[in-house]
Enzyme design. Structure first.
Site, short mmCIF file in Angstrom:
data_model
loop_
_atom_site.label_atom_id
_atom_site.label_comp_id
_atom_site.label_asym_id
_atom_site.label_seq_id
_atom_site.Cartn_x
_atom_site.Cartn_y
_atom_site.Cartn_z
CE LYS A 116 -6.55 -1.86 -7.69
NZ LYS A 116 -5.41 -0.87 -8.09
CD GLU A 200 -3.83 -9.00 -8.15
OE1 GLU A 200 -2.83 -8.74 -7.57
OE2 GLU A 200 -4.41 -8.51 -9.24
CG HIS A 235 0.06 -1.90 0.07
ND1 HIS A 235 0.60 -3.03 -0.31
CD2 HIS A 235 -0.85 -2.29 1.02
CE1 HIS A 235 0.52 -3.96 0.27
NE2 HIS A 235 -0.63 -3.80 1.11
NE ARG A 297 -2.57 8.31 -11.34
CZ ARG A 297 -1.54 8.03 -10.59
NH1 ARG A 297 -0.58 8.46 -10.64
NH2 ARG A 297 -1.93 6.99 -9.67
P1 ADP Z 1 1.88 7.11 -8.41
O1 ADP Z 1 1.27 5.75 -8.57
O2 ADP Z 1 1.84 8.41 -8.98
O3 ADP Z 1 3.24 7.14 -7.68
P2 ADP Z 1 0.53 7.01 -5.69
O4 ADP Z 1 0.31 5.44 -6.07
O5 ADP Z 1 1.81 7.01 -4.70
O6 ADP Z 1 1.09 7.70 -7.21
O7 ADP Z 1 -0.42 7.85 -5.03
C1 ADP Z 1 -1.54 7.38 -4.70
C2 ADP Z 1 -2.49 8.38 -5.40
O8 ADP Z 1 -2.52 9.76 -4.66
C3 ADP Z 1 -2.42 8.71 -6.85
O9 ADP Z 1 -3.71 8.73 -7.43
C4 ADP Z 1 -1.56 9.72 -6.96
O10 ADP Z 1 -2.02 10.59 -8.00
C5 ADP Z 1 -2.13 10.51 -5.84
N1 ADP Z 1 -1.12 11.49 -4.98
C6 ADP Z 1 0.09 10.85 -4.47
N2 ADP Z 1 0.92 12.08 -4.28
C7 ADP Z 1 0.08 13.03 -4.43
C8 ADP Z 1 0.23 14.68 -4.12
N3 ADP Z 1 1.40 15.10 -3.78
N4 ADP Z 1 -1.02 15.31 -4.55
C9 ADP Z 1 -2.01 14.93 -4.95
N5 ADP Z 1 -2.17 13.50 -5.27
C10 ADP Z 1 -1.11 12.84 -5.14
P1 ADP Z 2 -3.11 0.77 -6.11
O1 ADP Z 2 -4.51 1.08 -7.04
O2 ADP Z 2 -3.59 0.84 -4.67
O3 ADP Z 2 -1.92 1.39 -6.41
P2 ADP Z 2 -2.05 -1.84 -6.87
O4 ADP Z 2 -2.75 -3.06 -7.60
O5 ADP Z 2 -1.07 -1.00 -7.80
O6 ADP Z 2 -2.94 -0.92 -6.04
O7 ADP Z 2 -0.94 -2.24 -5.78
C1 ADP Z 2 -0.40 -1.51 -5.01
C2 ADP Z 2 0.92 -2.25 -4.12
O8 ADP Z 2 0.29 -3.41 -3.55
C3 ADP Z 2 1.89 -2.86 -4.95
O9 ADP Z 2 2.90 -1.97 -5.33
C4 ADP Z 2 2.41 -4.11 -4.37
O10 ADP Z 2 3.44 -3.45 -3.34
C5 ADP Z 2 1.21 -4.46 -3.63
N1 ADP Z 2 0.60 -5.69 -4.31
C6 ADP Z 2 -0.29 -5.83 -5.15
N2 ADP Z 2 -0.88 -6.83 -5.66
C7 ADP Z 2 0.02 -7.72 -5.16
C8 ADP Z 2 0.07 -9.08 -5.22
N3 ADP Z 2 -0.62 -9.96 -5.96
N4 ADP Z 2 1.08 -9.71 -4.31
C9 ADP Z 2 1.63 -8.94 -3.50
N5 ADP Z 2 1.54 -7.71 -3.36
C10 ADP Z 2 0.70 -7.03 -4.08
#
Ligand code: ADP
Ligand code: ADP
Ligand code: MG
Length: 629
Positions: A116, A200, A235, A297
């Site tokens: 990140k 952040e 989250h 992906r």
């Molecule tokens: P996305 O960002 O594609 O919505 P999520 O953030 O909700 O997926 O899921 C977190 C991680 O778990 C991602 O790497 C996603 O690819 C994986 N994941 C979510 N649901 C499944 C599933 N049913 N089977 C395998 N991996 C999953």
């Molecule tokens: P991951 O790789 O686990 O998906 P992300 O960076 O995409 O992590 O963050 C996942 C979730 O966490 C976001 O969808 C949001 O709900 C919350 N989030 C992330 N960054 C922030 C932020 N700076 N302030 C508030 N909520 C956040």
């Protein structure tokens, strides 16, 4: 176009990829673990190869086994799905080195976006607005703290290698910082093998807005508009939709333009998602949306984009991987209508969202919406993988109609004995604030009590069960006789006819000649009458039959592991006095965390596990004694 494709995944996404590949005349190869020997993706593929034991790290996560399966079957290309190896740059490289086609971006693009902090740095350089914060060149706790003070609380500490909603801690005040940093680093080290973090600004009223992008190997990049994934629990996304409610054209142009710029900055090829976070305290505004991360992906929620654009994104992936140009230019893409996806999980919201495993004895997901699933009636939900059983995708000309369709489908769903979150999803979708588009990531946590269904069956369900039993002459008639719908049905019986039925360890005498049952469906299954109502399933029997609905702790206070998993934390010590409902042990199983709580007030008489330990199904973890009482 490629002619044969191995899908290095399982469940709904493997089935989803197979569906498109088949339509395009591509031969499909599935891979499977022990637990998935009879799984739907195996049945649907042209060929299937066994790749190892049930735990993913012995099968779906072993790159060499997947490559061997490709060699053995002569597959030309590998589609990784999502999760598992999909964002593993080394695996992508190994696929290319083996002379195969990787259906995904280049290993260099995956690497550039993998951490990140590095991704945010890259985006800063490319002129894409990023969430304000500190990227963590100096990882000393003192420096991290000083930077947080400067940013101003609340801040979010994030593992640079994090994913899946893990490795994040919100810090509300300077005094909490040190503890939160330590626990975040612990989780990051355990989950990702890398304890580096970034800081952040915590965005208030945050909305998760993401943009689907697509690139080809000829230098073209387009976006396919945005999705809103603000409905999250811990989250993790629960309901996603496209387009985002309240998105105006100016903001859309800004955020989608930034996404294209981000993809171009890493020479992106294939399907990707740029995730942004928006400060929605005053609606969506172009100057209040920041880059958060890129997922290199296909995303779980890609169907909502397919529905509003009329495109098949897996087809796009396969064409691009075959060297073709993107099927459409930016100006040919339009938004039509609204689409909403709900993730149906095998879990029990009424019991702390505990994952629910077992055979899907009764499994009817309904009609009228798109259903992407990896299971059918009779299949098993195994404890080894993610508990998602299906995605329900409702589309309609307007957002309101899409919500109505989604709720209808959830309400009518029939799944038993595996528990699902359908009623929880329906309640979330039917919330007035959700309907008005007033969403942010606190939506679910702030009203969790209202969204989780009450324990036990409502009175109308008892009545329906009683009526159904009488109508079928239950216990005397043929087994397996279904009553499709008893809605509005009135029995021609004396008004004082009473029937005794049992549910959840309780027996009631119900006046079955009373008012017609309200909403629901009843079906006979063996010695049970099943009632499906508003997304929930209730099993009734004649009095004295079967064990009733057990669940939770045994009456002697023994807490056993409901499935194989890992102990995340032990929150008690042997000899401690505990109160009913107190958290004792937290497990991680099926990618979810769940807590085991004290079944009654008492003393911790036995504590059999420590933090980080693997546990097997049925293993005794803790035993609480009622003490002298
Ligand atoms: P996305 O960002 O594609 O919505 P999520 O953030 O909700 O997926 O899921 C977190 C991680 O778990 C991602 O790497 C996603 O690819 C994986 N994941 C979510 N649901 C499944 C599933 N049913 N089977 C395998 N991996 C999953
Ligand atoms: P991951 O790789 O686990 O998906 P992300 O960076 O995409 O992590 O963050 C996942 C979730 O966490 C976001 O969808 C949001 O709900 C919350 N989030 C992330 N960054 C922030 C932020 N700076 N302030 C508030 N909520 C956040
Ligand atoms: Mg994310």
């Amino acid at each position: 176009m490629i002619r044969s494709l191995l899908i290095a995944n399982r469940g709904e996404i493997a089935c989803r990829v197979i569906r498109t590949a088949r339509r395009l005349g591509i031969r499909t190869v599935a891979v499977f673990s022990d637990a998935d020997r009879h799984a739907l993706h195996v049945r649907e593929a042209d060929t299937a190869v066994h790749i190892g034991a049930s735990p993913a790290r012995e099968s779906y996560l072993v790159g060499e086994k997947i490559l061997a399966a490709a060699r053995e079957t002569g597959a030309e290309a590998i589609h990784p799905g999502y999760g598992f190896l999909s964002e593993n740059a080394d695996f992508a490289q190994a696929v290319l080195d083996a002379g195969l086609i990787w259906v995904g971006p280049t290993p260099a693009s995956i690497r550039a976006m993998g951490l990140k902090d590095a991704a945010k740095r890259l985006m800063d350089e490319a002129g894409v607005p990023t969430t304000p914060g500190y990227l963590g060149d100096d990882q000393s706790p003192a420096r991290l703290k000083a930077e947080s003070d400067a940013i101003g609380y609340p801040v979010l500490i994030k593992a640079v290698a994090g994913g899946g909603g893990k490795g994040m801690r919100r810090v509300n005040a300077a005094a909490e910082f040190d503890d939160m940093l330590a626990s975040c680093k612990r989780e990051a080290a355990a989950s990702f093998g890398d304890d580096r973090v970034l800081i952040e600004k915590y965005i208030e009223r945050p909305r998760h807005i993401e943009v689907q992008v697509f690139g080809d190997s000829h230098g073209n990049v387009v976006h396919l508009f945005e999705r809103d994934c603000s409905l999250q629990r811990r989250h993790q996304k629960v309901i996603e939709e496209a387009p985002a409610p309240g998105m105006d054209e100016v903001t859309r142009t800004a955020v989608c333009g930034a996404a294209v710029k981000a993809a171009q900055a890493v020479d992106y090829v294939g399907a990707g998602t740029i995730e942004f976070i928006a400060d929605a305290s005053e609606g969506l505004r172009p100057d209040r949306i920041w880059f958060m991360e890129m997922n290199t992906r296909l995303q779980v929620e890609h169907p909502v984009t397919e529905e509003i654009t009329g495109q098949d994104l897996v087809e796009w992936q396969l064409r691009v991987a075959s060297g073709e140009r993107l099927p459409l230019r930016q100006e040919d893409l339009r938004i039509r209508g609204h689409a909403m996806e709900a993730r149906l999980y095998a879990e029990d919201p009424a019991h702390e969202f505990l994952p629910s495993t077992g055979r899907l004895d009764h499994f009817v997901l309904g009609r009228g919406v798109r259903i992407d699933t990896g299971v059918e009636e009779g299949d098993r939900i195994s404890p080894y993988y993610d508990p998602m059983i299906a995605k329900l995708i409702a589309s309609a000309p307007s957002r309101d109609e899409a919500i109505d369709r989604l709720i209808d489908t959830l309400d009518q769903l029939e799944v038993w004995p595996v528990r699902t979150n359908a009623a929880f999803l329906a309640r979330a979708a039917d919330d007035p604030d959700f309907r008005s588009g007033d969403v942010d990531t606190a939506f679910i946590p702030s009203r969790i009590d209202r969204l989780v269904p009450e324990l036990g069956a409502p009175e109308s369900v008892w009545n329906l069960a009683a009526t159904a039993m009488l109508a079928s002459d239950f216990g005397r008639g043929e087994e397996g006789e279904p009553w499709d719908s008893l809605q509005g049905f009135r029995l021609n019986v004396a008004p004082d006819l009473k029937v005794a039925i049992a549910h959840g360890g309780e027996t009631r005498l119900i006046d079955a000649g009373g008012d017609p049952p309200i909403e629901g469906i009843a079906t006979a299954r063996g010695e049970n009458v099943l009632v499906f109502s508003a997304g929930q399933a209730f099993a009734f029997t004649l009095p004295g039959v079967g064990g009733g609905a057990a669940g939770g702790a045994a009456s002697d206070g023994s807490l056993v592991s409901p499935m194989p998993g890992r102990v995340l934390s032990v929150d008690t010590r042997q000899g401690d006095t505990v109160v009913k409902g107190q958290k004792l042990v937290t497990l991680e199983a099926m990618k979810m965390e769940h807590s085991l709580v004290a079944p009654f007030d008492g003393i911790v008489a036995e504590l059999q596990v420590g933090e980080g330990e693997q546990v097997t199904e049925g293993m005794l973890l803790v035993r609480v004694d009622k003490g002298d009482a």
